[in-house]
Motif scaffolding. Structure first.
Motif, PDB file in Angstrom:
ATOM      1  N   VAL A 373       0.855  -1.192   0.000  1.00 23.34           N
ATOM      2  CA  VAL A 373       0.000   0.000   0.000  1.00 23.34           C
ATOM      3  C   VAL A 373       0.889   1.240   0.000  1.00 23.34           C
ATOM      4  CG1 VAL A 373      -1.532   1.356   1.466  1.00 23.34           C
ATOM      5  CG2 VAL A 373      -1.971  -1.076   1.107  1.00 23.34           C
ATOM      6  N   THR A 375       2.415   4.674   0.803  1.00 20.94           N
ATOM      7  CA  THR A 375       2.387   5.507   2.014  1.00 20.94           C
ATOM      8  C   THR A 375       3.130   6.829   1.847  1.00 20.94           C
ATOM      9  OG1 THR A 375       4.316   4.280   2.804  1.00 20.94           O
ATOM     10  CG2 THR A 375       2.159   3.566   3.623  1.00 20.94           C
ATOM     11  N   ILE A 393      -2.802   8.176  -0.511  1.00 20.67           N
ATOM     12  CA  ILE A 393      -2.271   7.663   0.758  1.00 20.67           C
ATOM     13  C   ILE A 393      -3.423   7.409   1.725  1.00 20.67           C
ATOM     14  CG2 ILE A 393      -0.854   8.250   2.764  1.00 20.67           C
ATOM     15  CD1 ILE A 393       0.884   9.942   0.776  1.00 20.67           C
ATOM     16  N   HIS A 394      -4.345   8.365   1.755  1.00 18.89           N
ATOM     17  CA  HIS A 394      -5.500   8.246   2.642  1.00 18.89           C
ATOM     18  C   HIS A 394      -6.340   7.018   2.285  1.00 18.89           C
ATOM     19  CE1 HIS A 394      -8.675   9.595   5.281  1.00 18.89           C
ATOM     20  NE2 HIS A 394      -9.541   9.425   4.300  1.00 18.89           N
ATOM     21  N   GLU A 396      -5.311   4.405   0.935  1.00 19.24           N
ATOM     22  CA  GLU A 396      -4.470   3.199   1.000  1.00 19.24           C
ATOM     23  C   GLU A 396      -4.460   2.452  -0.333  1.00 19.24           C
ATOM     24  OE1 GLU A 396      -5.719   1.002   4.447  1.00 19.24           O
ATOM     25  OE2 GLU A 396      -4.804   2.479   5.789  1.00 19.24           O
TER      26      GLU A 396
END
Lengths: 461, 438
Positions: A373, A375, A393-394, A396
């Motif tokens: 995922v 990051t 990022i939020h 994922e």
């Protein structure tokens, strides 16, 4: 620490410090109330952008142009500006003592006093011609100290260090740059990015000395700096020394007051100090840690802005816990722009990151992931969209999704070359089983209403 | 309250001056060329036009290029604004005032005392014969100087912004339009006895292109080319301009095509930081530019009414009204002030305060265009480089630090704010109109 609810309109809010934290707090309190607001600063009459100090020295801008608001803005918004220095806080009487001798009362006090350059007790650190760079007064001194000099030394391998090197380089001063670490800013940048900056510094004829520590600063007969001596005994002649080994919270104003301090002024996640009606925001504040470790100090421009906005909410009765969200930052090292989103550890493992570097060694993309995922992102020589990276990022998103949509993040100017394909090509070559195809090139399209709502909410006014 | 001032001592100003040998030679040649050009006003070179042309325009151009070329090696590709605020020429010091007086004076002579330039016109004679097959007049001399300025200072732009493809391409574009559409094409048209016509100027900037006299002359002309010109003038003004502006913002014209823009983006670039960013300047700007637009619209309508009624209604009133516009706006504002004040008020005085074309394009850009300057989330550090170097006087930082897109009528899309931003915050983009962030 319960604070009685009062009508904010009746309060007199006094803010010490007219940097971005204090000024943002003032603006947001004004937007939400009719409170009386006074900002006290001993540095400058009006808010100016500290980040632009280097551009004044380099002749890119005048001091006037660094002021984000016209002078009449403050009067129009009924924000009083007082040029004075607070020497003492009498928390019981809610009175401030000023260097001019006056006293000044407050109902609510916000401490936004910023930072001070670190000095580590080096012999000669207070000589004529030796200084850090933080305030307008520092810039004025630097202007005097570096007048007509030929050689200078900058100590410290961070953002201010490279700025000072660039500043003096613009005036044809020969700069030696002493960096304690074995590579520039490698406590923040992974080795590839750090090496890229090393090369870039050298390409600008800065004498970059890595793994080099300052032993002492040597004076001449008149008490001016003559040279620096390194831990290896090397003497480097110079007429100016820039000390840029970081900054620490400027908490002198709390001396003799009951406001508790650690490294910074201790606050909870509502910016409340231990004393009711006294808050601290920006560089000078230290968040009390819940598990006994060192409290966090946030020394970024945008965190200061967020602190200011958040503390205004708390004071206006919208008491919400501060959450700085997904980290981001940016910088410019001479001609190389750097942007970062999310979490990019300097010691990121190879298997956790995808890195592409342009053959000319002045651009790179790094995508960091954890368990597949995404990051974090690091960009040098390229611009990426804040909202898009943050959203990925939020949400994922897996690496393959991000790679396919990478064009969406590109924020480079029109007609500039786009390199996402090269990164994807590199990935496909190494992972033929997980090969991806780019979905789209850069350019605006519907970023999704949610992304736009997010920006709207973040727009600070 | 004590005011904080940063005093820059004189010795630092000297440090910024390059002593590259090519620069010195270039400056000397430029000065000599200019001197010879001025001395020519006495008429002593009138019998030797080719030599006069080479020694004045030729020498000055060569000198200017030599002065500019060392820029390639002096600094690495990237934003190079070092020392701009220390240079007297760029900060309204005496030398800047002197330059402004020289520029202004030239325009005054050109418009109202043409006989004083009679002998200097000879300097452009050889070129005029070669291109148009006839002797030069003052407007040909002016066109030649204008084009040389755009080309030479365009070369400077290409060097200064060689790291940015956006600037390279748009600079090449204005250089191309100036050379081909403003200089070569109209000359060749004359060579073939066609009407002199500038395909890259439209009403209301080239206001007479929709005046009844001009349109009638073109449309009722016996040659097909002239008829085409008439249609071109109408189509560009009413159809192409709004459509292109909807898709790309006014920049497709103002910083890519227009001749005034070409001069501003090349010769004017060193002074771009002098534009006033204050709110009061913005207020004045809006009043002035829209008044000029109303003025020329009224003038044009009156002329058409006059033409339709064969002078029955207005008599000669509409003509004198159009002459007033020509004098006040066409000559005084666009020429004398527009260029003459470069060293005092920045490069876009005319475009910002006076140009009716910019007013129309601006209205479309503000209310119905896909163009905007996008702000990149929260990355802005309020440093102010964007506002400082905005030639249109837009306080870009005001929007950027609030996370708003910049949607301003006046933005000509030069892209310099995006280039000077140290944090990669600004980007010129076209996208859905509804998603522009106000």
């Amino acid at each position: 620490m319960t604070q009685t609810r009062r009508d904010p309109d009746t309060l007199h809010v006094v803010i010490i410090g007219n940097g971005v934290a204090g000024v943002t707090a003032a603006r947001h309190i004004r937007k939400g109330s009719a409170a009386a607001i006074t900002i006290i600063s001993s540095e400058s009459d009006y808010f100016y952008s500290r980040t632009a100090l280097m551009y004044i020295y380099m002749g890119h801008m005048t001091f006037e142009q660094t002021k984000p608001y016209e002078d009449r803005f403050w009067e129009k918004n009924r924000i009083d500006l007082l040029r004075d220095h607070v020497t003492h806080i009498d928390a019981d009487a809610k009175q401030l003592r000023l260097a001019s001798g006056d006293s000044f009362g407050y109902d609510v006090l916000i401490l936004a006093t910023g930072s001070q350059p670190n000095k580590f007790g080096w012999p000669g650190q207070d000589l004529h011609g030796v200084q850090g760079l933080y305030s307008l007064q520092d810039l004025q001194r630097m202007e005097q100290y570096t007048r007509n000099i030929g050689e200078a030394v900058v100590v410290g391998g961070g953002l201010i260090g490279i700025e000072m090197a660039e500043m003096m380089h613009s005036r044809r001063i020969d700069v030696t740059f002493l960096v304690r670490e074995e590579s520039y800013w490698n406590n923040v940048l992974p080795p590839d990015e750090s090496a890229m900056i090393n090369r870039h510094i050298l390409s600008h004829d800065i004498r970059l000395h890595l793994s080099t520590e300052l032993e002492e600063i040597l004076p001449d007969s008149r008490g001016r700096v003559r040279a620096v001596k390194t831990k290896t005994g090397e003497e480097i002649p110079c007429a100016f020394v820039g000390l840029t080994a970081g900054v620490h919270p400027n908490i002198g104003v709390c001396e003799g007051s009951p406001v508790t301090t650690g490294r910074g002024i201790l606050i909870n996640r509502y910016f409340e100090t231990n004393i009711p009606d006294i808050y601290a925001i920006g560089d000078c504040a230290e968040f009390i840690s819940e598990n006994g470790t060192r409290g966090r100090i946030e020394q970024l421009w945008y965190t200061a802005r967020m602190h200011g906005e958040s503390v205004a909410g708390v004071i206006l009765g919208r008491r919400a816990e501060y959450d700085r969200g997904i980290l981001f930052n940016s910088a410019k090292f001479f001609d190389l722009e750097y942007q970062t989103y999310g979490d990019v550890p300097s010691d990121v493992r190879d298997e956790d990151s995808l890195y592409w570097e342009h053959p000319d060694g002045t651009r790179c993309i790094r995508i960091v992931m954890r368990d597949g995922v995404v990051t974090g992102f690091n960009l040098i020589g390229m611009r990426y969209r804040h909202q898009v990276c943050e959203r990925w990022i939020h949400e994922e998103r897996p690496l393959t999704y991000v790679l396919e949509h990478l064009g969406e993040a590109n924020f480079d100017p029109e007609f500039s070359h786009q390199f996402e394909d090269r990164l994807i090509g590199q990935w496909n070559e190494r992972h033929p089983d997980q090969a991806v195809h780019r979905v789209r090139r850069r350019g605006l399209r519907r970023l999704g209403t949610s992304a736009y709502r997010h920006i709207r909410e973040n727009a600070t006014s | 309250m004590t005011t904080v001032q940063i005093h820059i001592p004189d010795e630092i100003q000297r440090r910024y001056r390059s002593d590259h040998p090519l620069r010195r030679t270039g400056l000397a040649l430029f000065g000599i060329g200019l001197l010879i050009f001025v001395v020519g006003a006495t008429g002593i070179f009138s019998t030797i036009p080719l030599l006069y042309s080479l020694l004045s325009l030729g020498l000055a151009t060569t000198g200017a290029l030599l002065f500019i070329i060392p820029g390639i090696t002096e600094r690495k590709p990237g934003i190079d604004n070092d020392g701009i605020m220390f240079r007297p020429m760029l900060n309204r010091k005496s030398v800047a005032w002197l330059t402004a007086i020289v520029f202004t004076g030239f325009y005054v002579l050109l418009y109202w005392f043409p006989s004083s330039l009679e002998h200097m016109v000879v300097a452009s004679d050889p070129l005029s014969w070669a291109l148009r097959g006839k002797a030069a007049d003052r407007w040909f001399l002016y066109g030649t100087l204008y084009t040389l300025a755009v080309l030479v200072m365009g070369a400077r732009m290409l060097i200064k912004y060689r790291h940015s493809r956006y600037h390279i391409i748009r600079t090449l574009s204005v250089m191309f339009f100036q050379l081909v559409f403003a200089m070569l094409l109209p000359s060749i048209l004359q060579l073939f006895n066609q009407p002199e016509f500038y395909f890259h100027y439209f009403w209301p900037l080239k206001y007479d292109y929709l005046f009844p006299s001009k349109i009638t002359f073109l449309l009722e002309n016996s040659t097909r080319l002239a008829v085409f010109m008439g249609f071109w003038a109408i189509v560009m003004a009413f159809i192409a301009t709004p459509i292109l502006t909807y898709f790309y913002g006014k920049r497709w014209y103002c910083s890519w095509v227009c001749g005034c823009g070409a001069l501003a983006e090349t010769l004017g670039d060193p002074w771009r930081q002098l534009s006033d960013k204050s709110l009061s300047a913005w207020r004045i700007e809006r009043w002035m530019i829209h008044s000029v637009l109303v003025f020329i619209t009224v003038v044009t309508l009156l002329l058409w009414i006059n033409s339709a009624t064969e002078g029955a209604v207005l008599g000669s009133f509409s003509y004198s009204f159009s002459r007033i516009y020509g004098f006040l706006i066409g000559a005084m504002f666009a020429g004398v002030i527009g260029v003459g004040f470069y060293p005092l008020m920045g490069s876009r005085v005319w475009c910002r305060f006076g140009c009716p074309q910019a007013a129309i394009l601006g209205l479309i850009q503000r209310f119905a265009s896909r163009f905007r300057i996008t702000t990149n989330g929260g990355q802005c550090i309020s440093c102010g480089n964007c506002s400082t170097y905005c030639e249109m006087g837009i306080d870009v930082r005001w929007y950027a630090q609030r996370g708003q897109d910049i949607i301003r009528a006046s933005c000509v899309g030069c892209g310099v704010c995006s280039s000077v931003c140290p944090r990669g915050v600004l980007n010129l983009e076209n996208g859905p109109v509804s998603e522009r962030l106000h």
